[in-house]
Design a protein around this motif. Structure first.
Motif, PDB file in Angstrom:
ATOM      1  N   CYS A 192      59.005  64.769  40.125  1.00 25.02           N
ATOM      2  CA  CYS A 192      59.074  64.718  41.591  1.00 25.02           C
ATOM      3  C   CYS A 192      58.293  65.876  42.217  1.00 25.02           C
ATOM      4  O   CYS A 192      58.422  67.025  41.797  1.00 25.02           O
ATOM      5  N   ILE A 193      57.490  65.559  43.240  1.00 26.45           N
ATOM      6  CA  ILE A 193      56.694  66.597  43.932  1.00 26.45           C
ATOM      7  C   ILE A 193      57.196  66.840  45.364  1.00 26.45           C
ATOM      8  O   ILE A 193      56.489  67.414  46.192  1.00 26.45           O
ATOM      9  N   ASN A 194      58.426  66.358  45.651  1.00 29.32           N
ATOM     10  CA  ASN A 194      59.034  66.598  46.978  1.00 29.32           C
ATOM     11  C   ASN A 194      58.157  66.094  48.127  1.00 29.32           C
ATOM     12  O   ASN A 194      58.065  66.736  49.178  1.00 29.32           O
ATOM     13  N   CYS A 195      57.519  64.947  47.931  1.00 26.22           N
ATOM     14  CA  CYS A 195      56.588  64.461  48.957  1.00 26.22           C
ATOM     15  C   CYS A 195      57.292  63.716  50.092  1.00 26.22           C
ATOM     16  O   CYS A 195      56.691  63.488  51.143  1.00 26.22           O
ATOM     17  N   LEU A 196      58.517  63.293  49.852  1.00 29.74           N
ATOM     18  CA  LEU A 196      59.358  62.622  50.860  1.00 29.74           C
ATOM     19  C   LEU A 196      58.924  61.193  51.200  1.00 29.74           C
ATOM     20  O   LEU A 196      59.437  60.617  52.160  1.00 29.74           O
ATOM     21  N   LEU A 197      57.991  60.626  50.438  1.00 36.64           N
ATOM     22  CA  LEU A 197      57.626  59.229  50.705  1.00 36.64           C
ATOM     23  C   LEU A 197      58.838  58.326  50.529  1.00 36.64           C
ATOM     24  O   LEU A 197      59.028  57.348  51.255  1.00 36.64           O
ATOM     25  N   CYS A 198      59.689  58.661  49.546  1.00 34.60           N
ATOM     26  CA  CYS A 198      60.869  57.824  49.291  1.00 34.60           C
ATOM     27  C   CYS A 198      61.844  57.863  50.468  1.00 34.60           C
ATOM     28  O   CYS A 198      62.511  56.872  50.767  1.00 34.60           O
ATOM     29  N   PRO A 254      63.165  56.944  41.741  1.00 32.93           N
ATOM     30  CA  PRO A 254      64.416  57.467  42.295  1.00 32.93           C
ATOM     31  C   PRO A 254      65.517  56.407  42.406  1.00 32.93           C
ATOM     32  O   PRO A 254      66.704  56.738  42.304  1.00 32.93           O
ATOM     33  N   CYS A 262      56.915  55.649  45.456  1.00 32.42           N
ATOM     34  CA  CYS A 262      56.832  56.962  44.797  1.00 32.42           C
ATOM     35  C   CYS A 262      55.486  57.114  44.076  1.00 32.42           C
ATOM     36  O   CYS A 262      55.153  56.323  43.200  1.00 32.42           O
ATOM     37  N   PRO A 263      54.696  58.140  44.412  1.00 32.61           N
ATOM     38  CA  PRO A 263      53.361  58.274  43.823  1.00 32.61           C
ATOM     39  C   PRO A 263      53.372  58.852  42.411  1.00 32.61           C
ATOM     40  O   PRO A 263      52.343  58.934  41.764  1.00 32.61           O
ATOM     41  N   LYS A 264      54.540  59.273  41.916  1.00 30.32           N
ATOM     42  CA  LYS A 264      54.609  59.909  40.602  1.00 30.32           C
ATOM     43  C   LYS A 264      55.474  59.110  39.615  1.00 30.32           C
ATOM     44  O   LYS A 264      55.869  59.633  38.567  1.00 30.32           O
ATOM     45  N   VAL A 302      58.517  58.391  39.557  1.00 30.49           N
ATOM     46  CA  VAL A 302      59.796  59.054  39.239  1.00 30.49           C
ATOM     47  C   VAL A 302      60.935  58.022  39.150  1.00 30.49           C
ATOM     48  O   VAL A 302      61.906  58.212  38.412  1.00 30.49           O
ATOM     49  N   GLY A 341      65.034  61.239  46.767  1.00 31.00           N
ATOM     50  CA  GLY A 341      64.328  62.343  46.100  1.00 31.00           C
ATOM     51  C   GLY A 341      65.298  63.402  45.598  1.00 31.00           C
ATOM     52  O   GLY A 341      65.195  63.868  44.449  1.00 31.00           O
TER      53      GLY A 341
HETATM   54  S1  SF4 Z   1      58.610  59.669  46.444  1.00 28.18           S
HETATM   55 FE1  SF4 Z   1      58.867  60.276  44.280  1.00 28.18          FE
HETATM   56  S2  SF4 Z   1      57.769  62.227  44.101  1.00 28.18           S
HETATM   57 FE2  SF4 Z   1      58.072  61.868  46.301  1.00 28.18          FE
HETATM   58  S3  SF4 Z   1      60.047  62.915  46.801  1.00 28.18           S
HETATM   59 FE3  SF4 Z   1      60.558  60.798  46.303  1.00 28.18          FE
HETATM   60  S4  SF4 Z   1      61.043  60.824  44.098  1.00 28.18           S
HETATM   61 FE4  SF4 Z   1      59.930  62.737  44.553  1.00 28.18          FE
END
Ligand code: SF4
Ligand code: FES
Length: 248
Positions: free
Chosen positions: A149-155, A221, A215-217, A219, A172
């Motif tokens: 997770c990169i804390n991007c907040l897209l989720c 969630p 989520c771009p990574k 992860v 996230g």
């Molecule tokens: S979208 Fe993915 S990478 Fe970004 S905060 Fe949420 S879990 Fe983390």
């Protein structure tokens, strides 16, 4: 640069003069390898130096360039203008207060992040002379995916439940909480379990799953939330048999 141009419609909001956000259109020259972030940088450098947006790494690592691209939460540095022929609309991330233009206020997420104890609390302290806290590759596999997770907040921008109820701990923070609870070296599972089981914890989630789609990574969630719905239920019953409940 190139002869081709496209229209980039950008959400503007300057709190000292605007009652509400509005859209401004810019005609921008672009090439096929230009990201949305580079399009915004072109606007700021050549058309309107007052445009505000966040970015840092330009390679999908820092998580700071999250925004809505044609209504979908995306990282601006990982999204290409060529995929939006003719016109694209860029807005601030959904579900967060706007500080200025595309910059949102992150305080709510930072508070949530702090609340989950986002670091390893050793099960038992030992002196440096006794060496590292070791872990096998199999133990690392339990949490590796969630540590991306990169804390991007897209989720959060994708989560309809967070849109309705900002007290929801959210995808996230739950994914990161899961990362630490699954770490064989960590001993703070019990305190995190209280957050998961609370009213604003995992059972607030209505299982839409869009958080994992955006989520771009990778992860996932939504999977972390689902795994913890089961973990909370198990913990509730196991607490009748042992003080640590479902925590190791
Ligand atoms: S979208 Fe993915 S990478 Fe970004 S905060 Fe949420 S879990 Fe983390
Ligand atoms: S600029 Fe760092 S993730 Fe996009």
């Amino acid at each position: 640069m190139t002869d081709q141009t496209m229209s980039i419609e950008v959400m503007r909001y300057r709190p000292e003069q605007d009652k509400e956000p509005w859209l401004q259109s810019f005609e921008v020259p672009y090439s096929d390898d230009m990201s949305v972030l580079q399009g915004l940088q072109y606007i700021r450098d050549y058309l309107d130096g007052t445009l505000a947006f966040r970015w840092s790494c330009r390679q999908a690592i820092c998580g700071s360039c999250g925004m809505m691209v044609d209504g979908v939460p995306k990282l601006a540095c990982k999204t290409f203008l060529r995929d939006y022929p003719g016109k694209v609309r860029i807005e601030a991330l959904n579900h967060f207060p706007i500080e200025r233009d595309l910059v949102v206020v992150l305080d709510d997420f930072i508070d949530k992040l702090e609340s989950i104890t986002p670091y390893i609390v050793p099960k038992e302290d030992k002196p440096l002379s006794e060496g590292e806290y070791q872990q096998t590759p199999a133990q690392m596999d339990w949490y590796a995916q969630f540590s991306g997770c990169i804390n991007c907040l897209l989720c959060y921008a994708a989560c309809p439940q967070y849109g309705l109820n900002q007290d929801f701990l959210g995808p996230g923070a739950i994914a990161l909480l899961h990362r630490y609870n699954q770490d064989s070296r960590d001993g703070a599972c019990e305190q995190r379990m209280e957050l998961l089981a609370a009213q604003e914890g995992v059972f607030n989630c209505t299982a839409v799953g869009y958080c994992s789609e955006v989520c771009p990574k990778a992860v996932d969630p939504a999977n972390a939330v689902n795994l913890n719905k089961t973990a909370v239920a198990k913990d509730y019953f196991l607490r009748f048999a042992r003080p640590k409940g479902g925590c190791k």
